[in-house]
Design an enzyme around this catalytic site. Sequence first.
Site, short mmCIF file in Angstrom:
data_model
loop_
_atom_site.label_atom_id
_atom_site.label_comp_id
_atom_site.label_asym_id
_atom_site.label_seq_id
_atom_site.Cartn_x
_atom_site.Cartn_y
_atom_site.Cartn_z
N LEU A 1 47.36 41.83 38.22
CA LEU A 1 47.26 41.58 36.78
C LEU A 1 48.41 42.26 36.02
O LEU A 1 48.74 41.85 34.92
CB LEU A 1 45.91 42.09 36.25
CG LEU A 1 44.69 41.36 36.82
CD1 LEU A 1 43.40 42.07 36.40
CD2 LEU A 1 44.67 39.90 36.37
N GLN A 54 46.07 50.86 35.26
CA GLN A 54 46.51 49.61 34.63
C GLN A 54 46.13 49.53 33.16
O GLN A 54 46.71 48.73 32.42
CB GLN A 54 45.92 48.40 35.37
CG GLN A 54 46.49 48.23 36.77
CD GLN A 54 45.83 47.08 37.50
OE1 GLN A 54 44.76 47.25 38.07
NE2 GLN A 54 46.43 45.91 37.46
N HIS A 75 47.79 51.61 42.97
CA HIS A 75 47.97 51.78 41.51
C HIS A 75 47.74 53.23 41.12
O HIS A 75 48.48 53.79 40.29
CB HIS A 75 46.97 50.91 40.73
CG HIS A 75 47.38 49.48 40.55
ND1 HIS A 75 48.52 49.11 39.88
CD2 HIS A 75 46.78 48.32 40.92
CE1 HIS A 75 48.61 47.79 39.85
NE2 HIS A 75 47.56 47.28 40.48
N HIS A 124 45.08 48.03 47.47
CA HIS A 124 45.92 47.65 46.33
C HIS A 124 45.60 48.55 45.12
O HIS A 124 46.52 49.04 44.45
CB HIS A 124 45.66 46.16 46.02
CG HIS A 124 46.34 45.62 44.81
ND1 HIS A 124 47.34 44.67 44.86
CD2 HIS A 124 46.15 45.86 43.48
CE1 HIS A 124 47.74 44.37 43.64
NE2 HIS A 124 47.03 45.07 42.77
N GLU A 125 44.31 48.75 44.85
CA GLU A 125 43.92 49.58 43.69
C GLU A 125 44.30 51.04 43.91
O GLU A 125 44.74 51.72 42.98
CB GLU A 125 42.42 49.47 43.40
CG GLU A 125 41.87 48.07 43.17
CD GLU A 125 42.67 47.22 42.22
OE1 GLU A 125 43.42 47.77 41.39
OE2 GLU A 125 42.57 45.98 42.32
#
Length: 170
Positions: free
Chosen positions: A95, A54, A140, A136-137
């Site tokens: 985010l 991110q 990514h 979730h991370e």
Amino acid sequence: MAQLEILEFPDPRLRTVARPVDPAQVTTPEFQSLLGDMFETMYEAPGIGLAASQVDVHQRFMVIDVSEDRSQPLVFVNPEILERDGEQVYQEGCLSVPGIFADVTRANSIRVRAIGRDGAPFEMQADGLLAVCIQHEMDHLAGKLFVDYLSPLKREMVRKKLAKRQRQSA
Ligand code: GNR
Ligand code: NI
């Protein structure tokens, strides 16, 4: 420390598959400083997790703190899910997809192996919100976003909504 810029959907850089971190790198001043910047960026946002992808760093690590009082920072370098059990549905946000929330189904409990902030390997069991956040991370780090679980029509609506907002704030 410094706050880092968070990439936003549909930025193609969010689709980059992260590469493993050399474990010997973890305890270097450069890597520790990057972790500090990631925590600062996550706490400031505010968010409960932040994947390196991110902030345009395409290496396999993430920072997480799901505690109410922001007192339990966790670092996962080269995370691997060893076991998953059950299902849970959680209304997720990201985010990198600001202002959008949608239900996502994920494993209810997981067992994870990773390298920690001190450079040492560890294993932990997680369920509830922490399990959601870890999954979730890790998505990514694989170039995947929670909106990928939505129907193509809904994802297109999200893309248009964000494009409109970006135009209006420009
Ligand atoms: O801050 C965040 N909140 C959140 C809420 C529900 C499910 C997942 C998350 S992660 C998100 C921060 C973020 O985007 N991490 O990648
Ligand atoms: Ni996210």
